[in-house]
Design a protein around this motif. Structure first.
Motif, PDB file in Angstrom:
ATOM      1  N   HIS A 191      89.133 -10.217  35.204  1.00  0.00           N
ATOM      2  CA  HIS A 191      90.465 -10.260  35.759  1.00  0.00           C
ATOM      3  C   HIS A 191      91.277  -9.266  34.958  1.00  0.00           C
ATOM      4  O   HIS A 191      91.316  -9.355  33.733  1.00  0.00           O
ATOM      5  CB  HIS A 191      91.072 -11.661  35.632  1.00  0.00           C
ATOM      6  CG  HIS A 191      90.159 -12.740  36.195  1.00  0.00           C
ATOM      7  ND1 HIS A 191      89.123 -13.304  35.504  1.00  0.00           N
ATOM      8  CD2 HIS A 191      90.144 -13.334  37.422  1.00  0.00           C
ATOM      9  CE1 HIS A 191      88.502 -14.218  36.257  1.00  0.00           C
ATOM     10  NE2 HIS A 191      89.094 -14.253  37.417  1.00  0.00           N
ATOM     11  N   PHE A 192      91.957  -8.369  35.624  1.00  0.00           N
ATOM     12  CA  PHE A 192      92.635  -7.257  34.977  1.00  0.00           C
ATOM     13  C   PHE A 192      94.071  -7.660  34.638  1.00  0.00           C
ATOM     14  O   PHE A 192      94.869  -7.743  35.529  1.00  0.00           O
ATOM     15  CB  PHE A 192      92.609  -6.057  35.925  1.00  0.00           C
ATOM     16  CG  PHE A 192      92.983  -4.761  35.277  1.00  0.00           C
ATOM     17  CD1 PHE A 192      92.078  -4.103  34.452  1.00  0.00           C
ATOM     18  CD2 PHE A 192      94.237  -4.207  35.476  1.00  0.00           C
ATOM     19  CE1 PHE A 192      92.416  -2.905  33.847  1.00  0.00           C
ATOM     20  CE2 PHE A 192      94.577  -3.011  34.862  1.00  0.00           C
ATOM     21  CZ  PHE A 192      93.666  -2.358  34.053  1.00  0.00           C
ATOM     22  N   ILE A 193      94.364  -7.944  33.460  1.00  0.00           N
ATOM     23  CA  ILE A 193      93.614  -7.810  32.235  1.00  0.00           C
ATOM     24  C   ILE A 193      94.204  -8.745  31.187  1.00  0.00           C
ATOM     25  O   ILE A 193      95.349  -9.169  31.327  1.00  0.00           O
ATOM     26  CB  ILE A 193      93.640  -6.321  31.742  1.00  0.00           C
ATOM     27  CG1 ILE A 193      92.618  -6.051  30.624  1.00  0.00           C
ATOM     28  CG2 ILE A 193      95.032  -5.879  31.387  1.00  0.00           C
ATOM     29  CD1 ILE A 193      92.451  -4.562  30.316  1.00  0.00           C
ATOM     30  N   MET A 194      93.393  -9.093  30.163  1.00  0.00           N
ATOM     31  CA  MET A 194      93.834  -9.930  29.050  1.00  0.00           C
ATOM     32  C   MET A 194      94.100 -11.387  29.444  1.00  0.00           C
ATOM     33  O   MET A 194      94.921 -12.055  28.846  1.00  0.00           O
ATOM     34  CB  MET A 194      95.051  -9.305  28.357  1.00  0.00           C
ATOM     35  CG  MET A 194      94.655  -8.092  27.566  1.00  0.00           C
ATOM     36  SD  MET A 194      95.895  -6.833  27.439  1.00  0.00           S
ATOM     37  CE  MET A 194      97.249  -7.760  26.813  1.00  0.00           C
ATOM     38  N   ASN A 195      93.325 -11.857  30.394  1.00  0.00           N
ATOM     39  CA  ASN A 195      93.365 -13.270  30.801  1.00  0.00           C
ATOM     40  C   ASN A 195      92.444 -14.027  29.833  1.00  0.00           C
ATOM     41  O   ASN A 195      91.388 -14.488  30.197  1.00  0.00           O
ATOM     42  CB  ASN A 195      92.852 -13.358  32.249  1.00  0.00           C
ATOM     43  CG  ASN A 195      92.991 -14.736  32.872  1.00  0.00           C
ATOM     44  OD1 ASN A 195      92.874 -14.883  34.080  1.00  0.00           O
ATOM     45  ND2 ASN A 195      93.239 -15.780  32.066  1.00  0.00           N
ATOM     46  N   GLU A 196      92.855 -14.123  28.575  1.00  0.00           N
ATOM     47  CA  GLU A 196      91.947 -14.553  27.512  1.00  0.00           C
ATOM     48  C   GLU A 196      91.984 -16.049  27.211  1.00  0.00           C
ATOM     49  O   GLU A 196      91.263 -16.514  26.348  1.00  0.00           O
ATOM     50  CB  GLU A 196      92.208 -13.738  26.233  1.00  0.00           C
ATOM     51  CG  GLU A 196      91.856 -12.259  26.381  1.00  0.00           C
ATOM     52  CD  GLU A 196      90.351 -11.995  26.526  1.00  0.00           C
ATOM     53  OE1 GLU A 196      89.556 -12.765  25.970  1.00  0.00           O
ATOM     54  OE2 GLU A 196      89.990 -11.018  27.207  1.00  0.00           O
ATOM     55  N   GLN A 197      92.847 -16.784  27.847  1.00  0.00           N
ATOM     56  CA  GLN A 197      92.794 -18.236  27.691  1.00  0.00           C
ATOM     57  C   GLN A 197      93.339 -18.879  28.949  1.00  0.00           C
ATOM     58  O   GLN A 197      94.038 -18.239  29.758  1.00  0.00           O
ATOM     59  CB  GLN A 197      93.573 -18.691  26.456  1.00  0.00           C
ATOM     60  CG  GLN A 197      95.088 -18.516  26.559  1.00  0.00           C
ATOM     61  CD  GLN A 197      95.828 -19.233  25.443  1.00  0.00           C
ATOM     62  OE1 GLN A 197      95.462 -19.105  24.279  1.00  0.00           O
ATOM     63  NE2 GLN A 197      96.855 -20.002  25.803  1.00  0.00           N
ATOM     64  N   TYR A 606      97.593 -23.514  22.469  1.00  0.00           N
ATOM     65  CA  TYR A 606      97.655 -24.609  23.447  1.00  0.00           C
ATOM     66  C   TYR A 606      99.072 -24.868  23.941  1.00  0.00           C
ATOM     67  O   TYR A 606      99.279 -25.345  25.044  1.00  0.00           O
ATOM     68  CB  TYR A 606      97.051 -25.885  22.854  1.00  0.00           C
ATOM     69  CG  TYR A 606      95.574 -25.756  22.577  1.00  0.00           C
ATOM     70  CD1 TYR A 606      94.634 -26.023  23.576  1.00  0.00           C
ATOM     71  CD2 TYR A 606      95.104 -25.337  21.335  1.00  0.00           C
ATOM     72  CE1 TYR A 606      93.270 -25.877  23.340  1.00  0.00           C
ATOM     73  CE2 TYR A 606      93.742 -25.190  21.086  1.00  0.00           C
ATOM     74  CZ  TYR A 606      92.830 -25.470  22.091  1.00  0.00           C
ATOM     75  OH  TYR A 606      91.487 -25.327  21.856  1.00  0.00           O
ATOM     76  N   THR A 607     100.052 -24.618  23.068  1.00  0.00           N
ATOM     77  CA  THR A 607     101.439 -24.805  23.490  1.00  0.00           C
ATOM     78  C   THR A 607     102.250 -23.616  22.985  1.00  0.00           C
ATOM     79  O   THR A 607     101.866 -22.947  22.024  1.00  0.00           O
ATOM     80  CB  THR A 607     102.050 -26.090  22.889  1.00  0.00           C
ATOM     81  OG1 THR A 607     101.907 -26.021  21.463  1.00  0.00           O
ATOM     82  CG2 THR A 607     101.364 -27.333  23.418  1.00  0.00           C
TER      83      THR A 607
END
Ligand SMILES: *[C@@H]1O[C@H](CO)[C@@H](O)[C@H](O)[C@H]1NC(C)=O
Ligand SMILES: *[C@@H]1O[C@H](CO)[C@@H](O)[C@H](O)[C@H]1NC(C)=O
Ligand SMILES: *[C@@H]1O[C@H](CO)[C@@H](O)[C@H](O)[C@H]1NC(C)=O
Ligand SMILES: *[C@@H]1O[C@H](CO)[C@@H](O)[C@H](O)[C@H]1NC(C)=O
Ligand SMILES: *[C@@H]1O[C@H](CO)[C@@H](O)[C@H](O)[C@H]1NC(C)=O
Ligand SMILES: *[C@@H]1O[C@H](CO)[C@@H](O)[C@H](O)[C@H]1NC(C)=O
Ligand SMILES: *[C@@H]1O[C@H](CO)[C@@H](O)[C@H](O)[C@H]1NC(C)=O
Ligand SMILES: *[C@@H]1O[C@H](CO)[C@@H](O)[C@H](O)[C@H]1NC(C)=O
Ligand SMILES: *[C@@H]1O[C@H](CO)[C@@H](O)[C@H](O)[C@H]1NC(C)=O
Ligand SMILES: *[C@@H]1O[C@H](CO)[C@@H](O)[C@H](O)[C@H]1NC(C)=O
Length: 839
Positions: A191-197, A606-607
């Motif tokens: 997924h472009f881009i940086m969908n890291e969490q 997480y938050t």
């Protein structure tokens, strides 16, 4: 030389980085680059121009906009062109198979195929998946994945992608794309881009998605790198992500889409949104989005940012014709590039029902007919799925010749993770539970198992062949049975797992991302208990990524540890092949195994204290092994590590310098924006045709109200500029400036099998770029060599200009620094016996 003998101190975190990145913003970049064709796209572009030139405005709009959630058979469907008998596009998950389809292969995960480090397997898995999607009538397979890359080990979807190393991911994504597209199906790099969490990844009512903020150098050297490889491999579509990037949504960030992707990387295919990741109409069009999915503004909301709204925006002149034409010509070029014009078969499955008969428009319960034709597309792929699952099993530990097993007198198979889910492998929707053996994570990146061979099934069959006494216990908490079974067996094999997935499903309190890096279902306690009564305990781990294994590593009663990842439908057969030496383990870990959760330096957030959440990538390029190395943190097992039943030695490093001449930044101007066909600006002709029977909640291209014409228009003027534009120095061809792939050095080394059985070794080449802010080493190349005992072969890698360059933020180009550069070759990131200077 063992890596740990050298100590260089590297300052990783600039104290000011955090402050700099908070509220980072993306500079506007307009106009959206129009397609130019270019080498591998020329024929497709010519065919697409002919096709698009004959389309009306409404027909063009139809190809850009999804018909809405569950409007048709696939997870994504565009409108059609009935006049030309052209059906809409069918877009279907997932990166490891066909979501919601029967009689199709449930492949090993992306992370697993990466762990083979075998480009042949990357490609053939792509071929297999592509052929199956083609057979079901799918136009676009929604995979492979390079985002998440794997910045944080607890990130829920890391397993859908390949590895936190951008080079390994780059090779894997490129080969997968070639495999899929060679079969006549459009691949989708996402997924472009940086969908890291997963936590706060998407807009939720008034709550905005987090903004992933990263500096320009890290963007190029880490996160964009594999996408450049995807574009170079000819990927025909890219999905923009849910999250914001520098406080601008992935679907409307003009810098990410227009500048980085379409200009610098010269991407010629189309950009589609993640499902409901689009939040604006005109802004996303001008920022480079080409197709909206699922088409509706929200799940079955019955309205859209495009469809009739895009028709209105073209009619009132706010979205220029050339931008609309560019969207459509990119979509149709992708279609022709992979040969959809000859490969297409009717869509013969339905995502929303497994029944043979049902509604073709499930959202509205309209069109009752045959919807599933149960086409078997498996075509003997189970053999390849088994090979990949076995070749991706990493042997982390093996002492006392515990493995391979040789007709053991007796064996005990222990742990729920060795057993079937009693309700069946597909009993939880999108695999959103963790019951029985784990062979796939959860979420949209899944497929239905046609069957799932549990380890206990295959191991029992093997035991019967060998006449070994066999006992198994599935309940992790039945301590009496466990102790009894384990203490009496010659070998106890204990299975345990750790799961994760996509954020829309919560499993045991884990909202996509994992809450911890320990085993699930009491796995750590179970292993300890078995090892306390059996001095020949073998551990098999099915995990979505790293778990803490330091205790197991140090426990003398644990004689072997195997990591089998998420192996897919052939799980049991593949692990039996490894345990019994039918297959010699050759996989290498695609991530680092830290001793403590803190060892990675970064973690899931997480938050967030403020909204929108600012997710600052302050660590820059220093993720996974680059962080461990820079901070001298000893892992349990390093990146690239994996044992075999034989041994290998490395010798004879040779470096040959090549002179490809100086690097020339790309210069010159593009052509002016072309248009294809003419647009009928008569508003009356864009209304619903008289007597048209609209499907309930379905998205159409027609106007539903008069076109607004006097709204205040504050779009940047340059967004409308269709005159020739300057080409950019680092761009100019697929993936970037073509000279980035010039060969600068050819490095070779001899690898010898010094053991007694045939095996596959994965020689790895790393480089230290030499500068004070460079990682100690970065992976650049690898291969897989099949070696008989005593056989030697030559490993060769051609180091490219890109391999030894850094991204220079001031010149906005790749530059080879003057720092001395060192090349290393060896068996893992910390076992690099060969070393040479690149001069
Ligand atoms: C994000 O902001 C950083 C810090 O200003 C900048 O270096 C980088 O180029 C920006 N990236 C994008 C995609 O806008
Ligand atoms: C747009 O697509 C829809 C759905 O396939 C179809 O019903 C409609 O006729 C198409 N409109 C035009 C103008 O082709
Ligand atoms: C156009 O967009 C507006 C604003 O989001 C929305 O209210 C309207 O329903 C949309 N029109 C269509 C035809 O979906
Ligand atoms: C042993 O495995 C079988 C499935 O192969 C299962 O039905 C049975 O319950 C297991 N036995 C125990 C004690 O868990
Ligand atoms: C880690 O999370 C898993 C899954 O939610 C849970 O089973 C396990 O007990 C947790 N471990 C610890 C130490 O809390
Ligand atoms: C190893 O196994 C033996 C039984 O064979 C047991 O006495 C010992 O405590 C075990 N060691 C550990 C560390 O569990
Ligand atoms: C591999 O080498 C190690 C150390 O040199 C040795 O202990 C081991 O027995 C060898 N293994 C094989 C399979 O040759
Ligand atoms: C044209 O229509 C679009 C879609 O409804 C709207 O967003 C835009 O503001 C309109 N432009 C003008 C100048 O009214
Ligand atoms: C736009 O035009 C309509 C009718 O033509 C008028 O009623 C309205 O006041 C205008 N709006 C603006 C912001 O000028
Ligand atoms: C490997 O070489 C050694 C030493 O020359 C020799 O003893 C051994 O038989 C060879 N093994 C094989 C399988 O050829």
């Amino acid at each position: 030389m063992l890596w740990t003998s050298t100590v260089t101190s590297i300052v990783v975190l600039a104290a000011s980085a955090s402050a700099q990145l908070d509220n980072a913003y993306s500079p506007p970049s307009y106009p959206s680059p129009w397609m130019r064709g270019g080498n591998q796209w020329q024929d497709a572009y010519a065919k697409a121009q002919t096709f698009v030139s004959q389309l009306t405005l409404l027909e063009k709009i139809n190809l850009t906009t999804g018909v809405g959630w569950e409007g048709e058979a696939c997870v994504g469907n565009t409108g059609s062109i009935p006049r030309l008998n052209f059906r809409g596009f069918c877009l279907q998950d997932s990166p490891l198979g066909i979501r919601f389809a029967d009689l199709a292969t449930a492949w090993p995960s992306g992370m697993n195929v990466a762990a083979t480090w075998q480009t042949r397997l990357f490609k053939s898995r792509g071929n297999g998946m592509g052929a199956e999607h083609r057979g079901k009538g799918v136009d676009v397979q929604l995979g492979p994945v390079a985002g998440p890359l794997g910045r944080v080990p607890a990130g829920g979807r890391n397993w859908e992608g390949f590895s936190p190393d951008p080079v390994l991911t780059g090779v894997a994504i490129a080969e997968t794309i070639k495999g899929i597209q060679d079969e006549g199906v459009i691949a989708n790099a996402k997924h472009f881009i940086m969908n890291e969490q997963e936590h706060e990844r998407d807009k939720n009512g008034n709550l905005d998605a987090y903004s992933a903020n990263v500096d320009d150098k890290t963007m190029h050297e880490t996160y964009l790198w594999p996408f450049a490889d995807a574009v170079r491999a000819g990927v025909a579509s890219i999905m923009c992500s849910y999250n914001q990037i520098n406080n601008s949504y992935g679907s409307q960030n003009s810098y990410a889409l227009n500048y980085l992707l379409k200009n610098e990387l010269d991407f010629q295919g189309f950009v589609l949104s993640d499902w409901w990741a689009q939040h604006t109409g005109v802004a996303s069009a001008l920022a480079g989005l080409d197709m909206t999915m699922a088409g509706d503004q929200g799940l079955a909301s019955a309205n859209t940012y495009w469809g009739g709204n895009l028709t209105a925006a073209v009619l009132n002149g706010t979205v220029p014709q050339w931008r609309l034409d560019d969207m459509v010509v990119r979509i149709m070029s992708a279609y022709y590039k992979v040969g959809r014009d000859t490969a297409r078969v009717p869509v013969n499955f339905n995502s929303w029902s497994s029944e043979t008969y049902g509604y073709i428009h499930p959202q509205s319960n309209e069109g009752y007919q045959q919807i599933n034709f149960h086409v078997d597309v498996q075509d003997g792929h189970s053999r390849l799925a088994r090979e990949i699952a076995g070749a991706s099993t990493v042997m982390l530990k093996n002492v006392n010749n515990a493995l391979p097993l040789k007709k053991p007198r007796s064996l005990a198979i222990i742990g729920e993770d060795a057993h079937d889910n009693p309700a069946g492998p597909n009993s939880c929707g999108d695999r959103g539970c963790n019951v029985g053996t784990l062979a796939m994570g959860w979420g949209s990146g899944t497929a239905q198992f046609p069957y799932l061979i549990a380890p206990v099934t295959a191991l029992r069959a093997q035991a019967q062949k060998d006449r070994s006494l066999f006992v198994n216990v599935s309940n992790n908490y039945d301590f009496d049975a466990i102790t009894k079974a384990a203490s009496n067996a010659f070998v106890a094999i204990v299975f345990a797992n750790a799961d994760s997935g996509e954020g829309y499903i919560n499993v045991g309190g884990n909202q996509g991302d994992r809450n911890n890096l320990t085993l699930w279902g009491g796995g750590d306690e179970l292993i300890k208990r078995v090892a306390s009564v059996n001095p020949n305990t073998i551990v098999v781990l099915h995990t979505v990524g790293a778990v803490i294994v330091e205790d197991m590593k140090n426990n003398p009663n644990i004689t072997a540890i195997l990591w089998a990842g998420l192996p897919g439908q052939e799980s049991g057969n593949a692990i039996t092949d490894i345990l019994y030496g039918v297959r010699n383990p050759s996989a290498k870990s695609v991530f680092t195994w830290g001793k403590n959760r803190e060892d990675w330096g970064v973690d899931v957030q997480y938050t967030f204290p403020t909204q929108p959440g600012q997710l600052n990538f302050n660590e820059g390029n220093f993720i996974d092994y680059r962080y461990f190395d820079a901070n001298n943190i000893e892992p349990s097992y390093e990146f690239g590590f994996g044992l075999s039943y034989t041994n290998f030695s490395y010798s004879n490093l040779q470096i040959v310098k090549n002179d490809p001449g100086p690097y020339q930044p790309t210069v010159g101007m593009t052509k002016a924006a072309p248009t294809f066909g003419t647009i009928d600006y008569n508003e009356a002709n864009a209304e619903f045709p008289t007597g048209f029977r609209a499907i309930f909640r379905y998205i159409y291209p027609y106007l539903s109200e008069p076109v607004p014409r006097n709204q205040t228009n504050n779009w940047p003027a340059m967004a409308f500029d269709s005159t020739p534009q300057p080409r950019i120095g680092s761009g100019g061809s697929a993936g970037g400036n073509r000279q980035l792939w010039d060969t600068m050095y050819t490095v070779s080394a001899t690898v010898t099998n010094t053991g007694t059985v045939k095996g596959i070794e994965i020689p790895q080449l790393y480089i230290h770029l030499g500068g004070p802010s460079d990682p100690k080493i970065v992976l650049r190349g690898f291969d897989d060599l099949i070696l008989d005992p005593n056989e030697s072969q030559t490993f060769t890698y051609k180091i490219t200009r890109r391999d030894i360059s850094n991204w220079d933020t001031s010149s906005q180009n790749w530059v080879i620094s003057s720092y001395p550069k060192t090349v290393y070759v060896g068996a893992s990131s910390r076992n690099l016996p060969l070393k040479g200077i690149l001069q």
